[in-house]
Structures are given as structure tokens and as C-alpha cells.
Design a protein around this motif. Structure first.
Motif, PDB file in Angstrom:
ATOM      1  N   TYR A  45      19.351 -34.160 -20.012  1.00  0.00           N
ATOM      2  CA  TYR A  45      19.369 -32.453 -19.498  1.00  0.00           C
ATOM      3  C   TYR A  45      20.498 -32.409 -18.386  1.00  0.00           C
ATOM      4  CZ  TYR A  45      17.155 -33.070 -14.604  1.00  0.00           C
ATOM      5  OH  TYR A  45      17.093 -33.433 -13.532  1.00  0.00           O
ATOM      6  N   THR A  47      21.774 -29.820 -15.340  1.00  0.00           N
ATOM      7  CA  THR A  47      21.440 -28.599 -14.478  1.00  0.00           C
ATOM      8  C   THR A  47      22.703 -28.489 -13.439  1.00  0.00           C
ATOM      9  OG1 THR A  47      19.245 -28.887 -14.716  1.00  0.00           O
ATOM     10  CG2 THR A  47      19.704 -27.615 -13.028  1.00  0.00           C
ATOM     11  N   TYR A  49      24.228 -25.589 -10.680  1.00  0.00           N
ATOM     12  CA  TYR A  49      24.071 -24.043 -10.209  1.00  0.00           C
ATOM     13  C   TYR A  49      25.347 -23.172 -10.589  1.00  0.00           C
ATOM     14  CZ  TYR A  49      27.409 -24.014  -6.242  1.00  0.00           C
ATOM     15  OH  TYR A  49      28.247 -23.933  -5.218  1.00  0.00           O
ATOM     16  N   ASP A 135      31.980 -28.422  -6.166  1.00  0.00           N
ATOM     17  CA  ASP A 135      31.557 -27.334  -6.765  1.00  0.00           C
ATOM     18  C   ASP A 135      30.889 -26.517  -5.644  1.00  0.00           C
ATOM     19  OD1 ASP A 135      29.113 -28.704  -6.313  1.00  0.00           O
ATOM     20  OD2 ASP A 135      28.179 -27.812  -8.256  1.00  0.00           O
ATOM     21  N   HIS A 166      27.523 -34.744 -15.734  1.00  0.00           N
ATOM     22  CA  HIS A 166      26.408 -35.481 -15.005  1.00  0.00           C
ATOM     23  C   HIS A 166      26.829 -35.994 -13.627  1.00  0.00           C
ATOM     24  CE1 HIS A 166      23.441 -35.144 -17.929  1.00  0.00           C
ATOM     25  NE2 HIS A 166      24.329 -35.528 -18.826  1.00  0.00           N
ATOM     26  N   ARG A 171      28.109 -39.583  -7.904  1.00  0.00           N
ATOM     27  CA  ARG A 171      27.119 -38.632  -7.361  1.00  0.00           C
ATOM     28  C   ARG A 171      25.912 -39.594  -6.794  1.00  0.00           C
ATOM     29  NH1 ARG A 171      23.517 -36.765 -12.485  1.00  0.00           N
ATOM     30  NH2 ARG A 171      22.479 -35.791 -10.706  1.00  0.00           N
ATOM     31  N   GLY A 179      15.565 -33.956  -8.625  1.00  0.00           N
ATOM     32  CA  GLY A 179      16.860 -33.679  -8.848  1.00  0.00           C
ATOM     33  C   GLY A 179      17.853 -33.096  -7.985  1.00  0.00           C
ATOM     34  N   HIS A 182      20.232 -35.135  -5.900  1.00  0.00           N
ATOM     35  CA  HIS A 182      20.991 -36.050  -6.368  1.00  0.00           C
ATOM     36  C   HIS A 182      22.342 -35.353  -6.691  1.00  0.00           C
ATOM     37  CE1 HIS A 182      17.529 -38.752  -8.267  1.00  0.00           C
ATOM     38  NE2 HIS A 182      17.054 -37.779  -7.559  1.00  0.00           N
ATOM     39  N   GLN A 184      25.760 -34.201  -7.419  1.00  0.00           N
ATOM     40  CA  GLN A 184      26.867 -34.425  -8.265  1.00  0.00           C
ATOM     41  C   GLN A 184      28.175 -34.122  -7.674  1.00  0.00           C
ATOM     42  OE1 GLN A 184      26.158 -33.704 -12.597  1.00  0.00           O
ATOM     43  NE2 GLN A 184      24.251 -32.399 -11.847  1.00  0.00           N
TER      44      GLN A 184
HETATM   45  N1  LIG Z   1      27.033 -30.790  -6.892  1.00  0.00           N
HETATM   46  C1  LIG Z   1      25.932 -30.324  -7.511  1.00  0.00           C
HETATM   47  N2  LIG Z   1      24.940 -31.547  -7.632  1.00  0.00           N
HETATM   48  C2  LIG Z   1      23.855 -31.188  -8.347  1.00  0.00           C
HETATM   49  C3  LIG Z   1      23.542 -29.851  -8.802  1.00  0.00           C
HETATM   50  C4  LIG Z   1      24.576 -28.667  -8.675  1.00  0.00           C
HETATM   51  O1  LIG Z   1      24.413 -27.600  -9.020  1.00  0.00           O
HETATM   52  N3  LIG Z   1      25.773 -29.196  -8.203  1.00  0.00           N
HETATM   53  N4  LIG Z   1      22.348 -29.698  -9.404  1.00  0.00           N
HETATM   54  C5  LIG Z   1      21.351 -30.336  -9.045  1.00  0.00           C
HETATM   55  C6  LIG Z   1      20.151 -30.337  -9.742  1.00  0.00           C
HETATM   56  S1  LIG Z   1      18.990 -28.816  -9.422  1.00  0.00           S
HETATM   57  C7  LIG Z   1      19.480 -31.194 -10.753  1.00  0.00           C
HETATM   58  S2  LIG Z   1      18.206 -31.230 -11.430  1.00  0.00           S
HETATM   59  C8  LIG Z   1      20.400 -32.509 -10.819  1.00  0.00           C
HETATM   60  C9  LIG Z   1      20.684 -32.410 -12.505  1.00  0.00           C
HETATM   61  O2  LIG Z   1      21.720 -33.512 -12.945  1.00  0.00           O
HETATM   62  P1  LIG Z   1      21.824 -33.635 -14.419  1.00  0.00           P
HETATM   63  O3  LIG Z   1      22.758 -32.501 -14.652  1.00  0.00           O
HETATM   64  O4  LIG Z   1      22.788 -35.087 -14.382  1.00  0.00           O
HETATM   65  O5  LIG Z   1      20.511 -33.779 -15.082  1.00  0.00           O
HETATM   66  O6  LIG Z   1      21.783 -32.422 -10.262  1.00  0.00           O
HETATM   67  C10 LIG Z   1      21.620 -31.968  -8.942  1.00  0.00           C
HETATM   68  N5  LIG Z   1      22.877 -32.027  -8.291  1.00  0.00           N
END
Ligand SMILES: Nc1nc2c(c(=O)[nH]1)N[C@H]1C(S)=C(S)[C@@H](COP(=O)(O)O)O[C@H]1N2
Ligand SMILES: [Mo]
Length: 323
Positions: A45, A47, A49, A135, A166, A171, A179, A182, A184
Motif C-alpha cells: 500500500y 500513502t 499526503y 515533501d 516507499h 525512511r 505508519g 515512518h 519517508q
Molecule cells: N515524507 C512522508 N512520509 C510519510 C508520509 C508522507 O505523506 N510523507 N505518510 C505516512 C503515512 S500516513 C504512512 S501510512 C506511511 C506509508 O508508507 P508506505 O507508503 O511505504 O506504505 O508513510 C508515512 N510517511
């Protein structure tokens, strides 16, 4: 229900809850399937923003700053030169509801955050470690949590460099925490003296973001018609770092509960698969339910609660027609 542009590609957390991926699957219907224990990268999955950051590794740096003795700017090569640690960790979006489509498990490879924090040395007064991203996103962990030896600055996913979707090139992976934390496309790690509020916390989402115990029936699918008199009900349960001690199945809408067989545990940080060989007494309509008990002996919350603000709870139920 509103569907934002790009919803088919990237799930987002709506302020009041559900990841759009779940909404779409609900609308389109989805054939029942047993998910693989290790989620392939292209089936994981997504995700974010906004849209995923497009980071050039040649110009990318990771800055470690704030209340540290020796601030550090690392290149991608610098990161790869540190000891590589691999962990199987299940990643679950805080917006993962009873549809259970915003969850996946990978082997993440990278450098322990503790290794980097030990290297730069802590000054007095640190409260949170803030993670900032290319981002514009940010989130944080309490310093004491960040220093536990299980948080990764990951640059690999299932043995290959992180895919762009991802978090490439690096990350955060933090077992047992939803999540949102976590982060990224990581660019900066800053030790600060206050309780920092990240992007989602400013909208009211949980700051501790500890994963709740949940369980899910993958097979049979809801509304499916199956053949008796024998059927193996299957699915997963997950309790973050607490582990799963027991899974129970009801085939009569919750009146009586039977112990399911647990499959071996993949890792202390991953979901656990289970199966229940069901001897079906007679054809008809059945309501199947599942509930899990975590490693601390606590039954999952039976209270039906939406994802906002700190993760969904409630019992997963599927109805089947047995012929
Ligand atoms: N830089 C950044 N990290 C982020 C996000 C984001 O929008 N921007 N979304 C978070 C959310 S809400 C989740 S659930 C996870 C999703 O990681 P995936 O896309 O590798 O599954 O990343 C997280 N890290
Ligand atoms: Mo998420």
C-alpha cells in the motif's frame, strides 16, 4: 465521502479517518484472497499526503542536528557505509480500518537510528527526535523511543533500494507504531527540547500512535458462497511489538469462540497468520468473527471505533453462504 484527485494511486488520511484505498476497495468490490506473509514491493500500500518526493541521490543529504554534540551531514554513500541491519516489520497506516488494505510486511534494511544518534552524541535536554522529509512532511518520536535499538533509517525494502513510492532514498521504520511516524524521503533528523507535533498531529491524530491489536479474516471473503462441510478459515492478527498469543474464531456471530491455529511468527515486529479448520454442521448463512489476544494477554478492543484519532478497533465479521 469525497474522492480526491489521484485517489486511485495514493491513499491519504482524510481528517476524519479512512484511507481512500479502503473506500475504493469497498466501492469496487474485491475478490477474497489470502495475502502473502511477505508483501511484494509492487503490491505494498502507498500513502502520502502529497505525491511522493522525487529525490536525486547525487544531491541528497541527511542532516543530523539539534541537541547533539557533533552535528553530521551524510551522503547516500555515507549511509550505506554504516553497518546494515535487516528487520521484518509490518507497516500499518493509522487509517487502516476493518477493510485491512493499508497494511503490509517487508524486510527493511538500513542503519539503526541508535547507531547514528550514538555517533553524533546527545547533549542534555533532548525530548523528541524530529524527522523531516523532502515533501515537507515531518513527525517525531520521543528520544527514549528513538534510542531503542529497533528503529531503522531504512534504505532497502525486501533486498532492493527503497522504491520511490516507499521513501527513496531513506525512511524511518519504527516497529509497533502506526505508519504516520515512518517518515519517508527523509532529509533531516533533529533532536529538540520540546514535544514536537508533526503534520498529522496538528490535525488531531495521535502522537504516541501505538498500534492497536487487530485481527482480520481474509478467507472466506464477505458475502462469498462456499461449499461445506469443511472449510479452512484464514487470516492475520497484529499487535505491533506485543505479539499475538491467541486468535479465536466464532462461527455463530459471537456466541461461542474456538481457538485458531497460529502459524509460526515471522518476526517480533510482524503480523501473525492463523487458520481455523471449520467443520460446518449444515448449509446456511453464517456470520464469522475473529478476535485476537496480544502477547501481554489482553483481548483486542471489541469497541467499534473509526480510525481517527488513534487507529480503528472492533471485530471483523464476514457473512458467508454455505451450500
Ligand atoms: N515524507 C512522508 N512520509 C510519510 C508520509 C508522507 O505523506 N510523507 N505518510 C505516512 C503515512 S500516513 C504512512 S501510512 C506511511 C506509508 O508508507 P508506505 O507508503 O511505504 O506504505 O508513510 C508515512 N510517511
Ligand atoms: Mo498512513
Amino acid at each position: 465521502m469525497k474522492l480526491a484527485a489521484g485517489a486511485a494511486v495514493f491513499g491519504v488520511l482524510a481528517p476524519q479517518g479512512q484511507a481512500l484505498g479502503g473506500v475504493l476497495d469497498g466501492l469496487l468490490g474485491k475478490p477474497a484472497r489470502l495475502r502473502p506473509a511477505m508483501t511484494p514491493n509492487d503490491g505494498f500500500y502507498v500513502t502520502s499526503y502529497r505525491s511522493p518526493a522525487d529525490v536525486r541521490v547525487e544531491s541528497w543529504t541527511l542532516l543530523i542536528s539539534g541537541l547533539v554534540s557533533r552535528p553530521l551531514t551524510m551522503t547516500y554513500q555515507d549511509l550505506l557505509a554504516r553497518p546494515l541491519v535487516k528487520q521484518i516489520v509490518t507497516l500499518e497506516c493509522v487509517g487502516n480500518g476493518l477493510a485491512a488494505d493499508s497494511i503490509g510486511t517487508a524486510e527493511w534494511g538500513g542503519v539503526l537510528l541508535k547507531t547514528l544518534l550514538d555517533e553524533v552524541g546527545m547533549k542534555d535536554g533532548g525530548v523528541d527526535v524530529v524527522f523531516r522529509a523532502a515533501d515537507g512532511y515531518s513527525d517525531s518520536l520521543p528520544l527514549s523511543r528513538a534510542l531503542q535499538g529497533d528503529v531503522l533509517v531504512a534504505y532497502q525494502m525486501n533486498g532492493v533500494p527503497l522504491p520511490r513510492g516507499h521513501g527513496f532514498p531513506a525512511r524511518i521504520i519504527v516497529p509497533g507504531i502506526y505508519g504516520i511516524k515512518h517518515v519517508q524521503w527523509l532529509t533531516e533528523i533533529e533532536v529538540v527540547s520540546e514535544d514536537y507535533r508533526g503534520y498529522y498531529q496538528r490535525q488531531g491524530w495521535s502522537d504516541h500512535a501505538e498500534i492497536k491489536t487487530s485481527s482480520h479474516i481474509d478467507l472466506p471473503g464477505h458475502g462469498e458462497s462456499i461449499k461445506g462441510p469443511n472449510y479452512v478459515i484464514q487470516g492475520y492478527a497484529f499487535a505491533g511489538t506485543r505479539g499475538i498469543a491467541q486468535v479465536e474464531i466464532s462461527t455463530d456471530g459471537g456466541a461461542r469462540w474456538h481457538e485458531a491455529r497460529l502459524r509460526p511468527q515471522l518476526s517480533p515486529y510482524a503480523w501473525r497468520f492463523w487458520e481455523y479448520p471449520w467443520s460446518i454442521p449444515a448449509p446456511g448463512r453464517y456470520a464469522l468473527q475473529v478476535r485476537a489476544i496480544d502477547g501481554a494477554g489482553r483481548l483486542q478492543s471489541l469497541l467499534e471505533q473509526e480510525a481517527f484519532p488513534d487507529g480503528a478497533s472492533g471485530i471483523h465479521e464476514v457473512t458467508v453462504e454455505v451450500t
